[in-house]
Write an enzyme that holds these catalytic residues in place. Structure first.
Site, PDB file in Angstrom:
ATOM      1  N   GLN A  92       2.144  -6.534   2.228  1.00 35.74           N
ATOM      2  CA  GLN A  92       2.097  -5.109   1.924  1.00 35.74           C
ATOM      3  C   GLN A  92       2.193  -4.838   0.430  1.00 35.74           C
ATOM      4  OE1 GLN A  92       6.429  -3.452   2.769  1.00 35.74           O
ATOM      5  NE2 GLN A  92       5.824  -4.914   4.371  1.00 35.74           N
ATOM      6  N   HIS A  94       3.209  -1.149  -2.240  1.00 34.25           N
ATOM      7  CA  HIS A  94       3.721   0.217  -2.287  1.00 34.25           C
ATOM      8  C   HIS A  94       3.047   0.955  -3.443  1.00 34.25           C
ATOM      9  CE1 HIS A  94       6.600  -1.254   0.519  1.00 34.25           C
ATOM     10  NE2 HIS A  94       7.199  -2.024  -0.362  1.00 34.25           N
ATOM     11  N   GLU A 129      11.442  -1.768  -4.964  1.00 33.90           N
ATOM     12  CA  GLU A 129      12.535  -2.352  -4.182  1.00 33.90           C
ATOM     13  C   GLU A 129      13.024  -3.655  -4.800  1.00 33.90           C
ATOM     14  OE1 GLU A 129      10.324  -2.373  -0.501  1.00 33.90           O
ATOM     15  OE2 GLU A 129      10.069  -4.551  -0.590  1.00 33.90           O
ATOM     16  N   HIS A 251       3.266  -8.353  -1.433  1.00 32.37           N
ATOM     17  CA  HIS A 251       4.417  -9.187  -1.116  1.00 32.37           C
ATOM     18  C   HIS A 251       4.643  -9.212   0.391  1.00 32.37           C
ATOM     19  CE1 HIS A 251       6.033  -5.080  -1.440  1.00 32.37           C
ATOM     20  NE2 HIS A 251       6.963  -5.460  -0.572  1.00 32.37           N
ATOM     21  N   ARG A 270      -0.610  -1.848   4.143  1.00 34.48           N
ATOM     22  CA  ARG A 270      -0.563  -3.223   4.646  1.00 34.48           C
ATOM     23  C   ARG A 270      -1.875  -3.959   4.391  1.00 34.48           C
ATOM     24  NH1 ARG A 270       2.039   0.252   7.987  1.00 34.48           N
ATOM     25  NH2 ARG A 270       4.267  -0.195   8.276  1.00 34.48           N
TER      26      ARG A 270
END
Length: 383
Positions: A92, A94, A129, A251, A270
């Protein structure tokens, strides 16, 4: 301060044993993938005063502090998790903040229900993240240099991988990575399934550096994400080591138990290793096609025994305290909101005794004196 009662999410990729082992509870036999600590609308932590989201909504400046509210608005800007991968998560990326705002507005304008399975943007926020290993933790992070990715593919001796390797050798870095990922994700499904099967057999036979991809293929037979995964760096974190994942960086997490913290968002695009929706054109718009070192982070020593994981974002700041036996008490009082999570030993925070896997929310300015023997993670913001 509030002791948190946290929801455990039973995603199919979750370990059946890692979180129960940390909590000292009996496994249920079902996967326990993530334990959420925070005020995310999907599963806000519960307190004696209501959900944490309700507590903050009732008095945002009191709970979060005026600095945090001025910077991030009347909401907790981060989500803290325990993450326990028993099998690979989806490959995926972001979006960045501008992409998230534009994508969310576009899907709202087109009337795509926020709960729809094909929805890409469930909120207007970005999702940087940080994942910090509690056990050995395997993951994929960022693109390899094209020549290294080509060598990995060529070493398998699978004829149908040769066009991808040739492209990786022939084109400049960004074009090579873009064209190969596009070709993998848009290939004929039947032909790709055969390629994945041959690749999996070769990885299983060769072992070594190929072993992780044999494992991925075992969980996702025929999935083009198996081939896409070989374009990425494989990383094995030791306990205490971490990875930061910024916008556009492809990642996936493969196996292990970790503490994860992120901006308060659920926006995921994804690339594969999933039965869920894959929007190839939108994904290709978001991915940053650049080779990068995974950048394994180790904590940097701060004042009073704090060990800080430095990142380039302000929505969250993660640090830890490793408290020795009979050590002195630490004053963790801040003018910003905090969640404190124990991951080892027994740690007292105010009047709360924390065992592994338990946590408290500390409002801004609330006295937070910590003592005991064990490991405590602190999540807060930067203002």
């Amino acid at each position: 301060m509030d002791r948190l009662d946290n929801t455990i999410r039973p995603y199919a990729w979750g370990s059946t044993t890692a979180i129960p082992r940390l909590l000292g509870t009996e496994p249920t036999g079902e996967p326990q993938a993530e334990m959420w600590m925070g005020a995310h609308q999907g599963a806000p932590s519960r307190t004696g005063r209501g959900t944490l989201a309700e507590v903050i909504e009732a008095a945002p400046e009191k709970e979060l502090g005026p600095e945090s509210v001025a910077r991030f608005g009347p909401r907790l800007p981060f989500l803290l998790k325990l993450l326990a991968a028993g099998s690979p998560l989806s490959l995926q990326v972001h979006p960045d903040l501008a992409q998230a705002k534009d994508g969310y507005a576009d899907e709202e304008r087109r009337g795509v229900p926020v709960t729809a399975s094909h929805r890409n943007y469930r909120d207007a926020n970005h999702k940087p993240e940080l994942v910090c290993a509690l056990t050995e933790f395997d993951g994929l992070c960022g693109f390899r240099e094209p020549s290294r990715a080509a060598a990995l593919l060529e070493g398998l001796g699978v004829d149908s991988l040769k066009p991808y390797a040739d492209l990786l050798h022939a084109r400049p870095e960004e074009a090579a990575l873009r064209e190969v990922l596009t070709a993998i994700l848009t290939a004929d499904p039947e032909e790709m399934a055969r390629t994945v099967a041959e690749t999996a057999a070769a990885c299983d036979r060769l072992g070594g550096d190929y072993a992780p991809y044999a494992g991925i293929a075992h969980h996702y037979p025929g999935d083009p994400g198996v081939i896409a995964a070989m374009l990425l760096n494989h990383v094995r974190l030791q306990p205490g080591e971490a990875l930061f994942l910024g916008a556009g960086v492809p990642h996936a997490y493969l196996d292990g138990l970790a503490v994860e913290i992120m901006a308060n968002s659920d926006n995921v695009l994804r690339c594969g290793l999933t039965p869920k929706h894959v929007d190839v054109p939108e994904l290709l718009r978001i991915v940053r096609f650049e080779a990068r070192d995974p950048g394994v982070l180790r904590p940097e020593a701060g004042p009073d025994g704090e060990e800080v994981y430095e990142t380039p974002v302000d929505e969250f700041r993660l640090s830890r305290y490793v408290l020795p036996e009979a050590g002195t008490a630490h004053d963790l009082t801040l003018t910003t909101p905090q969640i404190l999570l124990c991951t080892a030993g027994s740690v007292r925070v105010g009047e709360h005794e924390l065992s592994p896997g338990t946590s408290v929310f500390v409002p801004a300015g609330e006295k937070a004196e910590v003592a005991g023997t064990g490991t405590l993670f602190r999540a807060t913001v930067v203002v």
